[in-house]
Design an enzyme around this catalytic site. Structure first.
Site, PDB file in Angstrom:
ATOM      1  N   PHE A   1      63.498  42.655  36.950  1.00 41.95           N
ATOM      2  CA  PHE A   1      62.757  43.871  36.590  1.00 41.95           C
ATOM      3  C   PHE A   1      63.037  45.043  37.515  1.00 41.95           C
ATOM      4  O   PHE A   1      62.759  46.187  37.172  1.00 41.95           O
ATOM      5  CB  PHE A   1      61.238  43.578  36.578  1.00 41.95           C
ATOM      6  CG  PHE A   1      60.612  43.583  37.951  1.00 41.95           C
ATOM      7  CD1 PHE A   1      60.196  44.778  38.541  1.00 41.95           C
ATOM      8  CD2 PHE A   1      60.447  42.403  38.684  1.00 41.95           C
ATOM      9  CE1 PHE A   1      59.635  44.797  39.814  1.00 41.95           C
ATOM     10  CE2 PHE A   1      59.899  42.415  39.954  1.00 41.95           C
ATOM     11  CZ  PHE A   1      59.489  43.619  40.520  1.00 41.95           C
TER      12      PHE A   1
ATOM     13  N   LYS B   1      70.322  39.400  28.361  1.00 41.80           N
ATOM     14  CA  LYS B   1      68.871  39.261  28.237  1.00 41.80           C
ATOM     15  C   LYS B   1      68.238  40.004  29.410  1.00 41.80           C
ATOM     16  O   LYS B   1      68.163  39.496  30.522  1.00 41.80           O
ATOM     17  CB  LYS B   1      68.450  37.783  28.280  1.00 41.80           C
ATOM     18  CG  LYS B   1      66.985  37.605  27.899  1.00 41.80           C
ATOM     19  CD  LYS B   1      66.306  36.448  28.563  1.00 41.80           C
ATOM     20  CE  LYS B   1      65.783  36.744  29.935  1.00 41.80           C
ATOM     21  NZ  LYS B   1      64.721  37.748  30.039  1.00 41.80           N
TER      22      LYS B   1
ATOM     23  N   SER C   1      64.894  36.048  40.946  1.00 42.13           N
ATOM     24  CA  SER C   1      64.238  35.260  41.997  1.00 42.13           C
ATOM     25  C   SER C   1      64.957  33.937  42.255  1.00 42.13           C
ATOM     26  O   SER C   1      65.756  33.467  41.452  1.00 42.13           O
ATOM     27  CB  SER C   1      62.798  34.973  41.558  1.00 42.13           C
ATOM     28  OG  SER C   1      62.840  34.142  40.411  1.00 42.13           O
TER      29      SER C   1
ATOM     30  N   CYS D   1      65.802  44.153  46.447  1.00 43.62           N
ATOM     31  CA  CYS D   1      66.284  42.936  47.111  1.00 43.62           C
ATOM     32  C   CYS D   1      66.904  43.278  48.447  1.00 43.62           C
ATOM     33  O   CYS D   1      67.073  42.426  49.295  1.00 43.62           O
ATOM     34  CB  CYS D   1      67.280  42.204  46.234  1.00 43.62           C
ATOM     35  SG  CYS D   1      68.798  43.117  46.060  1.00 43.62           S
TER      36      CYS D   1
ATOM     37  N   GLU E   1      59.372  35.874  50.617  1.00 47.35           N
ATOM     38  CA  GLU E   1      59.774  37.237  50.255  1.00 47.35           C
ATOM     39  C   GLU E   1      58.526  37.914  49.664  1.00 47.35           C
ATOM     40  O   GLU E   1      57.994  37.455  48.656  1.00 47.35           O
ATOM     41  CB  GLU E   1      60.881  37.175  49.188  1.00 47.35           C
ATOM     42  CG  GLU E   1      61.364  38.536  48.750  1.00 47.35           C
ATOM     43  CD  GLU E   1      62.375  38.475  47.602  1.00 47.35           C
ATOM     44  OE1 GLU E   1      62.269  37.582  46.739  1.00 47.35           O
ATOM     45  OE2 GLU E   1      63.262  39.344  47.559  1.00 47.35           O
TER      46      GLU E   1
HETATM   47  P1  NAD Z   1      62.663  36.693  37.970  1.00 49.94           P
HETATM   48  O1  NAD Z   1      63.473  35.560  38.465  1.00 49.94           O
HETATM   49  O2  NAD Z   1      61.225  36.484  37.737  1.00 49.94           O
HETATM   50  O3  NAD Z   1      63.294  37.232  36.598  1.00 49.94           O
HETATM   51  C1  NAD Z   1      64.683  37.434  36.453  1.00 49.94           C
HETATM   52  C2  NAD Z   1      65.111  36.970  35.077  1.00 49.94           C
HETATM   53  O4  NAD Z   1      64.980  35.553  34.986  1.00 49.94           O
HETATM   54  C3  NAD Z   1      64.283  37.566  33.955  1.00 49.94           C
HETATM   55  O5  NAD Z   1      65.157  37.948  32.920  1.00 49.94           O
HETATM   56  C4  NAD Z   1      63.331  36.446  33.572  1.00 49.94           C
HETATM   57  O6  NAD Z   1      63.033  36.451  32.193  1.00 49.94           O
HETATM   58  C5  NAD Z   1      64.088  35.196  33.931  1.00 49.94           C
HETATM   59  N1  NAD Z   1      63.214  34.130  34.473  1.00 49.94           N
HETATM   60  C6  NAD Z   1      62.118  34.280  35.245  1.00 49.94           C
HETATM   61  N2  NAD Z   1      61.618  33.087  35.613  1.00 49.94           N
HETATM   62  C7  NAD Z   1      62.409  32.156  35.071  1.00 49.94           C
HETATM   63  C8  NAD Z   1      62.428  30.730  35.121  1.00 49.94           C
HETATM   64  N3  NAD Z   1      61.516  30.034  35.803  1.00 49.94           N
HETATM   65  N4  NAD Z   1      63.402  30.088  34.441  1.00 49.94           N
HETATM   66  C9  NAD Z   1      64.332  30.782  33.767  1.00 49.94           C
HETATM   67  N5  NAD Z   1      64.361  32.125  33.702  1.00 49.94           N
HETATM   68  C10 NAD Z   1      63.421  32.818  34.340  1.00 49.94           C
HETATM   69  O7  NAD Z   1      62.912  37.909  38.997  1.00 49.94           O
HETATM   70  P2  NAD Z   1      62.171  39.297  38.994  1.00 49.94           P
HETATM   71  O8  NAD Z   1      60.772  39.102  39.457  1.00 49.94           O
HETATM   72  O9  NAD Z   1      62.418  40.004  37.727  1.00 49.94           O
HETATM   73  O10 NAD Z   1      63.009  40.057  40.132  1.00 49.94           O
HETATM   74  C11 NAD Z   1      62.671  40.039  41.496  1.00 49.94           C
HETATM   75  C12 NAD Z   1      63.535  39.079  42.267  1.00 49.94           C
HETATM   76  O11 NAD Z   1      64.907  39.399  42.064  1.00 49.94           O
HETATM   77  C13 NAD Z   1      63.325  39.168  43.768  1.00 49.94           C
HETATM   78  O12 NAD Z   1      63.321  37.872  44.295  1.00 49.94           O
HETATM   79  C14 NAD Z   1      64.536  39.940  44.258  1.00 49.94           C
HETATM   80  O13 NAD Z   1      64.912  39.693  45.595  1.00 49.94           O
HETATM   81  C15 NAD Z   1      65.578  39.454  43.316  1.00 49.94           C
HETATM   82  N6  NAD Z   1      66.693  40.374  43.243  1.00 49.94           N
HETATM   83  C16 NAD Z   1      67.852  40.009  43.837  1.00 49.94           C
HETATM   84  C17 NAD Z   1      68.923  40.875  43.829  1.00 49.94           C
HETATM   85  C18 NAD Z   1      70.193  40.488  44.495  1.00 49.94           C
HETATM   86  O14 NAD Z   1      71.203  41.111  44.201  1.00 49.94           O
HETATM   87  N7  NAD Z   1      70.189  39.495  45.369  1.00 49.94           N
HETATM   88  C19 NAD Z   1      68.815  42.117  43.191  1.00 49.94           C
HETATM   89  C20 NAD Z   1      67.611  42.440  42.559  1.00 49.94           C
HETATM   90  C21 NAD Z   1      66.552  41.565  42.595  1.00 49.94           C
END
Ligand code: NAD
Length: 521
Positions: free
Chosen positions: A172, A196, A249, A304, A404
């Site tokens: 997000f 997605k 995440s 991140c 985090e």
């Molecule tokens: P999230 O993991 O909740 O969601 C990311 C995607 O995965 C979404 O499309 C979601 O629908 C899907 N998803 C969520 N939970 C899932 C599960 N249990 N099984 C399968 N799919 C699932 O992450 P978020 O809250 O949207 O984003 C924040 C996180 O992203 C933070 O931890 C941040 O550090 C990380 N992030 C990392 C980078 C990087 O380049 N390292 C960049 C941006 C964000």
């Protein structure tokens, strides 16, 4: 002007006819070059984080819709993979021009759905646009290798070929930048893509994909599906998908890496982070404190690469009071209000988690130097606001250090030496990024070599590499082999074909077959 932009962005994105008496419009799917109303029975409400009002709804795509998206990408791959690289380049040129023209609309949508300030939302688009610009150089980045005359009359050359249908799953926090790390690179290389986006704010991704069609990309080259776990499982398991790019995440990233790999796919997975900024007492004080405040609290800490942990070495700890004075001055408000420094966090649940991690720090003995928990923003009382918060005297065994936080919370540790600071960084499981503030070149060099993180800043707090490099987070922040964008992004989305050819100048006929391994001398 925001309300106009907001209306325009919404009008473009959402159906004018209200759906199923809910009084709220819907996000569409994007299949075969067209927006398609989903037949979903399950929907996710999308809230404006500044008000918590529902602004639109996101469908949980049905199985047949997701199948249609992959089938469209598979059919498009046949011709797209054979288009000339020069024509793909022309589409990318046009695409970058259209994104630039629509920057304000994209930013308005991001502010509406994600909450960040309009200026920060433009930064989100611009950093993604830079990846598109890099992709415009695809003919040069795509070059292979040739070794002529390896043996008598024998030449070897290798070149890149696309993989097929590829897929992206995005978080997000960067609704434009992160989709732009994925599909433009995939397409430049001749792949097709199913993406997605985050179910919490897919609007910017939808707008971008429509712009790609406007730029001349044929139908099916990029398709958008929506959903949560089921659509992720669908992507991980579908036999026609060759590669998955994931950013998000740890929990989701580890799962997708494992599940996608188990189904034979190439996976790159960027995950969570805990980035440390180390402050030496010889640093430029004013500059360092400004950098720390910007990197800890910008985007309400939801980056991140946020510098969420400051380690003050020796006498530098005396600067913490001045840090507080700067942090207190930041303005917390809805992202579209001029002068806002911090917008809301993404959801009430995220806010609750942030507050409980702050409380855990207090309970475990940290000092709450600046408490942003009780903030109320006039006119936006229902928004998910958290003010800048600073916890000092934090120790590495505390929960607020280990987790985090992903909110506007800076935690501060004190140590006596640079070696101790580096030891803390290297004992942390994450390796996304780190920064050192100093005027001492030898200390900077030592830090660069010894800190075990994939991205290091020296007097630069958020060292996110530009698009000609790659995003090289390491250790617990990444699973996979090749990283996002830059040359590594192109490596990720291609396979190498190596051709060995013999064209004899003169016919040579051997009387007998040779059965030993040819060594080509
Ligand atoms: P999230 O993991 O909740 O969601 C990311 C995607 O995965 C979404 O499309 C979601 O629908 C899907 N998803 C969520 N939970 C899932 C599960 N249990 N099984 C399968 N799919 C699932 O992450 P978020 O809250 O949207 O984003 C924040 C996180 O992203 C933070 O931890 C941040 O550090 C990380 N992030 C990392 C980078 C990087 O380049 N390292 C960049 C941006 C964000």
């Amino acid at each position: 002007s925001y309300s106009l932009l907001r209306k325009k962005a919404l009008k473009e994105l959402c159906d004018v006819s209200f759906k199923q008496n809910r009084g709220v419009s819907t996000h569409k799917l994007y299949i075969n070059g067209k927006t398609v109303e989903s037949q979903a029975t399950e929907w996710v409400d999308l809230h404006d984080p500044a008000t918590n009002k529902v602004v639109t709804r996101v469908p949980i795509s049905t199985q047949s819709e997701m199948e249609a998206a992959v089938a469209s990408a598979k059919a498009a791959y046949k011709s797209w993979s054979r288009t000339s690289i020069m024509s793909r380049q022309q589409i990318l040129f046009k695409f970058q021009e259209i994104i630039r023209k629509n920057m304000k609309e994209l930013a308005a949508n991001i502010t509406l759905e994600q909450g960040k300030t309009l200026a920060d939302a433009e930064g989100d688009v611009l950093r993604g646009l830079q990846v598109v610009e890099h992709c415009c150089g695809i003919p040069s980045h795509f070059l292979g290798h040739t070794l002529a005359g390896v043996a008598k009359d024998l030449d070897i050359h290798s070149y890149r070929v696309p993989l097929g249908v590829t897929a992206g799953i995005t978080p997000f926090n960067f609704p434009a930048m992160i989709p732009l790390w994925m599909f433009p690179v995939a397409l430049a290389c001749g792949n097709t893509h199913v993406i997605k986006p985050s179910e919490r704010n897919p609007g910017a991704c939808m707008m971008l994909v429509e712009m790609l069609t406007e730029a001349g990309a044929p139908p099916g080259v990029v398709n958008v599906i929506h959903g949560t776990h089921d659509s992720v499982n669908f992507i991980c398991r579908h036999p026609d998908i060759q590669a998955i790019s994931f950013v998000g995440s740890d929990q989701a990233g580890k799962y997708i890496y494992k599940e996608g790999s188990a189904h034979g796919k190439r996976v790159q997975s960027n995950m969570g982070a805990k980035n440390h900024g180390v402050v030496l007492p010889d640093a430029n004080k004013e500059d360092t404190l400004n950098q720390l405040v910007g990197a800890a609290f910008g985007a309400a800490g939801q980056r991140c690469m946020a510098l969420s942990t400051a380690i003050f070495v020796g006498e530098a700890k005396n600067w913490i009071t001045d840090l507080k004075i700067r942090a207190e001055k930041l303005k917390v408000n809805a992202g579209h209000v001029p002068g806002t420094d911090l917008g809301p966090v993404i959801s009430p649940k995220a806010k609750e988690r942030i507050l409980s991690l702050v409380q855990s720090g207090v309970d475990e003995g940290a000092t709450l130097l600046l408490d942003g928990r009780g903030i109320s923003v006039p006119g936006y009382e229902q928004g998910n606001f958290v003010g800048p918060t600073i916890l000092t005297d934090v120790k590495p065994n505390m929960l607020c250090y280990k987790e985090e936080i992903f909110g506007p919370v800076l935690i501060c540790l004190n140590v006596d030496t640079l070696d101790e600071a580096i030891a803390i960084i290297n004992a942390n499981p994450y390796g996304n990024g780190t920064a050192l503030f100093t005027t001492n070149g030898a200390a900077a060099r030592k830090f660069t070599f010894e800190a075990d993180c994939g991205q290091v800043g020296i007097n630069v707090p958020i060292p996110v590499p530009l698009s000609m490099f790659s995003f090289t987070g390491s250790r617990g922040s990444f699973r996979g082999d090749t990283h996002f964008y830059g040359q590594q992004g192109i490596d990720f989305y291609t396979e190498t074909k190596t051709v060995t050819q013999l064209w004899r100048e003169k016919d040579v006929t051997h009387s007998q077959a040779s059965v030993s391994m040819p060594v080509m001398r």
